[in-house]
Design a protein around this motif. Structure first.
Motif, PDB file in Angstrom:
ATOM      1  N   ILE A  45       0.840  -1.201   0.000  1.00 41.02           N
ATOM      2  CA  ILE A  45       0.000   0.000   0.000  1.00 41.02           C
ATOM      3  C   ILE A  45       0.874   1.250   0.000  1.00 41.02           C
ATOM      4  O   ILE A  45       0.609   2.205  -0.726  1.00 41.02           O
ATOM      5  N   GLY A  46       1.921   1.228   0.827  1.00 43.14           N
ATOM      6  CA  GLY A  46       2.799   2.395   0.895  1.00 43.14           C
ATOM      7  C   GLY A  46       3.457   2.706  -0.437  1.00 43.14           C
ATOM      8  O   GLY A  46       3.566   3.872  -0.835  1.00 43.14           O
ATOM      9  N   LYS A  47       3.885   1.672  -1.165  1.00 44.57           N
ATOM     10  CA  LYS A  47       4.511   1.890  -2.463  1.00 44.57           C
ATOM     11  C   LYS A  47       3.510   2.449  -3.471  1.00 44.57           C
ATOM     12  O   LYS A  47       3.851   3.316  -4.286  1.00 44.57           O
ATOM     13  N   ALA A  48       2.270   1.942  -3.421  1.00 45.01           N
ATOM     14  CA  ALA A  48       1.244   2.452  -4.335  1.00 45.01           C
ATOM     15  C   ALA A  48       0.947   3.915  -4.048  1.00 45.01           C
ATOM     16  O   ALA A  48       0.804   4.733  -4.973  1.00 45.01           O
ATOM     17  N   GLN A  49       0.855   4.258  -2.761  1.00 44.16           N
ATOM     18  CA  GLN A  49       0.625   5.652  -2.389  1.00 44.16           C
ATOM     19  C   GLN A  49       1.764   6.534  -2.884  1.00 44.16           C
ATOM     20  O   GLN A  49       1.534   7.619  -3.428  1.00 44.16           O
ATOM     21  N   ARG A  50       2.990   6.058  -2.697  1.00 46.19           N
ATOM     22  CA  ARG A  50       4.146   6.849  -3.089  1.00 46.19           C
ATOM     23  C   ARG A  50       4.148   7.135  -4.592  1.00 46.19           C
ATOM     24  O   ARG A  50       4.535   8.221  -5.030  1.00 46.19           O
ATOM     25  N   ILE A  59     -14.328  10.860  10.748  1.00 41.13           N
ATOM     26  CA  ILE A  59     -12.976  10.822  10.202  1.00 41.13           C
ATOM     27  C   ILE A  59     -13.052  11.142   8.711  1.00 41.13           C
ATOM     28  O   ILE A  59     -13.925  10.627   8.005  1.00 41.13           O
ATOM     29  N   PHE A  60     -12.167  11.994   8.233  1.00 39.99           N
ATOM     30  CA  PHE A  60     -12.156  12.261   6.798  1.00 39.99           C
ATOM     31  C   PHE A  60     -10.743  12.551   6.319  1.00 39.99           C
ATOM     32  O   PHE A  60      -9.861  12.928   7.094  1.00 39.99           O
ATOM     33  N   LEU A  61     -10.544  12.326   5.037  1.00 40.58           N
ATOM     34  CA  LEU A  61      -9.260  12.579   4.401  1.00 40.58           C
ATOM     35  C   LEU A  61      -9.343  13.904   3.656  1.00 40.58           C
ATOM     36  O   LEU A  61     -10.346  14.190   2.996  1.00 40.58           O
ATOM     37  N   ARG A  62      -8.282  14.706   3.772  1.00 38.16           N
ATOM     38  CA  ARG A  62      -8.280  16.010   3.109  1.00 38.16           C
ATOM     39  C   ARG A  62      -6.955  16.208   2.368  1.00 38.16           C
ATOM     40  O   ARG A  62      -5.884  15.968   2.920  1.00 38.16           O
ATOM     41  N   ALA A  63      -7.049  16.637   1.134  1.00 40.64           N
ATOM     42  CA  ALA A  63      -5.879  17.052   0.376  1.00 40.64           C
ATOM     43  C   ALA A  63      -6.014  18.536   0.075  1.00 40.64           C
ATOM     44  O   ALA A  63      -7.075  18.988  -0.347  1.00 40.64           O
ATOM     45  N   LEU A 105     -10.484   4.085   0.437  1.00 36.08           N
ATOM     46  CA  LEU A 105      -9.938   4.628   1.687  1.00 36.08           C
ATOM     47  C   LEU A 105      -9.666   3.555   2.741  1.00 36.08           C
ATOM     48  O   LEU A 105      -9.417   3.872   3.896  1.00 36.08           O
ATOM     49  N   SER A 106      -9.682   2.293   2.333  1.00 35.45           N
ATOM     50  CA  SER A 106      -9.454   1.225   3.319  1.00 35.45           C
ATOM     51  C   SER A 106      -8.047   1.301   3.909  1.00 35.45           C
ATOM     52  O   SER A 106      -7.811   0.831   5.023  1.00 35.45           O
ATOM     53  N   TRP A 107      -7.097   1.908   3.169  1.00 34.95           N
ATOM     54  CA  TRP A 107      -5.725   2.014   3.674  1.00 34.95           C
ATOM     55  C   TRP A 107      -5.649   2.866   4.932  1.00 34.95           C
ATOM     56  O   TRP A 107      -4.701   2.735   5.713  1.00 34.95           O
ATOM     57  N   ILE A 108      -6.654   3.725   5.141  1.00 31.74           N
ATOM     58  CA  ILE A 108      -6.640   4.578   6.330  1.00 31.74           C
ATOM     59  C   ILE A 108      -6.670   3.734   7.605  1.00 31.74           C
ATOM     60  O   ILE A 108      -6.001   4.043   8.589  1.00 31.74           O
ATOM     61  N   TYR A 109      -7.463   2.640   7.579  1.00 41.68           N
ATOM     62  CA  TYR A 109      -7.546   1.794   8.763  1.00 41.68           C
ATOM     63  C   TYR A 109      -6.197   1.138   9.059  1.00 41.68           C
ATOM     64  O   TYR A 109      -5.797   1.004  10.223  1.00 41.68           O
ATOM     65  N   GLU A 110      -5.495   0.708   8.009  1.00 37.27           N
ATOM     66  CA  GLU A 110      -4.173   0.123   8.213  1.00 37.27           C
ATOM     67  C   GLU A 110      -3.180   1.178   8.708  1.00 37.27           C
ATOM     68  O   GLU A 110      -2.310   0.887   9.531  1.00 37.27           O
ATOM     69  N   MET A 111      -3.320   2.386   8.198  1.00 41.41           N
ATOM     70  CA  MET A 111      -2.453   3.480   8.656  1.00 41.41           C
ATOM     71  C   MET A 111      -2.684   3.752  10.141  1.00 41.41           C
ATOM     72  O   MET A 111      -1.737   3.908  10.915  1.00 41.41           O
TER      73      MET A 111
END
Length: 316
Positions: free
Chosen positions: A36-41, A192-196, A67-73
């Protein structure tokens, strides 16, 4: 991520500090090396090299599609925190105390934050008619169903209208914050929300457009105009380096910047100042706890003052 030493666990043993923070960096590197980290990068690298704000948004959008990666984060964060309490992976309080945010990634052209909208039960005061308009493009996506209050400015920078709308789980909102503002309303539970935040000024080479401003509307009061100065983040980095190097000759510099006009900047400098030299920072902390213009900064200073009293009973 914002990873800082906790004041109550702070130690003067430099070897211990470096060892503890090294463990945290190693744990975070494991996340970056994961699938997941590599895909995000990959998405982040493309966004960082984008020539326009629109292309930057296009490259960041896959991070919002699932956004499932948020739970792993979050699981990773909890694991780091439990193993190493010296490291404080913090949610920074915003000025209105209704939101907290943690910077997951920051680039010259954009930043990505994991945010929390606190429920009314946790808020001291609900300010549903408080809006901030700035120079950036925004991307928001909630985890779970939520309600949003949307506001609009007219061509004369006057609050034209605002409305409350419902949004479904992981709905993505992309908007120009110069004319629109949105914030989540948490009812029974936190959201909880993600913001860019896409910094449109980073794509503009015109020297005339370097200076940008925010307009903050709070209730029926006259809007406050605040400068969005990119130099503040660079100053924060410099002060953090000076603190990390235990450079006590820089104390006059900390004393100057702890009186900055921006509340977030004042509190950032105070945190670093205390980690550098508690005794030198204490008079400024006492002043801040009583007289700072920001209610949130005063509260944070008072809470920290209690920690300092418990940690250093002979210093007061």
């Amino acid at each position: 991520m914002n990873i800082r030493p906790q004041l109550q666990n702070f130690t003067d043993n430099i070897a211990h500090q470096r060892s503890a923070l090294s463990d945290v960096r190693h744990a975070m590197q494991q996340w970056k090396d994961s699938e997941i980290g590599k895909a995000q990068r990959a998405h982040i690298l493309k966004a960082g090299g984008a020539a326009t704000a629109q292309n930057c948004i296009k490259h960041l959008k896959p991070l919002f599609d699932n956004l499932s990666w948020i739970y792993e984060m979050i699981a990773q964060i909890c694991q780091i925190q439990s193993k190493n309490p010296f490291a404080n992976i913090e949610l920074r309080s915003n000025k209105n105390e209704e939101y907290s945010s943690m910077i997951l990634h920051q680039e010259r052209k954009f930043s990505i934050s994991l945010c929390l909208a606190k429920s009314r039960e946790r808020q001291q005061k609900a300010s549903q008619n408080s809006f901030i308009f700035g120079p950036d493009m925004m991307m928001l996506a909630p985890i779970g169903a939520a309600q949003i209050i949307k506001a609009q400015l007219d061509e004369n920078d006057r609050l034209h209208s605002h409305e409350r709308v419902s949004c479904h789980d992981r709905a993505l909102y992309i908007y120009n914050n110069r004319r629109q503002s949105m914030h989540f309303i948490a009812q029974q539970r936190d959201i909880i929300f993600l913001r860019a935040t896409i910094k449109t000024g980073a794509f503009d080479d015109s020297i005339e457009n370097i200076s940008h401003h925010y307009l903050q509307f709070n209730g029926d009061n006259k809007p406050q105009k605040q400068l969005a100065d990119a130099t503040l983040s660079r100053v924060q980095l410099i002060l953090s380096i000076l603190r990390h190097q235990h450079n006590e000759q820089a104390i006059p510099l900390f004393e100057e910047w702890v009186r900055n006009d921006a509340p977030d900047m004042r509190w950032y400098v105070m945190r670093e100042f205390l980690a550098l030299d508690v005794k030198a920072a204490l008079p400024h902390l006492l002043f801040m706890s009583e007289y700072d213009d920001s209610r949130c900064v005063r509260k944070a200073a008072l809470d920290t003052l209690q920690i300092v009293r418990a940690q250093y009973p002979d210093i007061l």
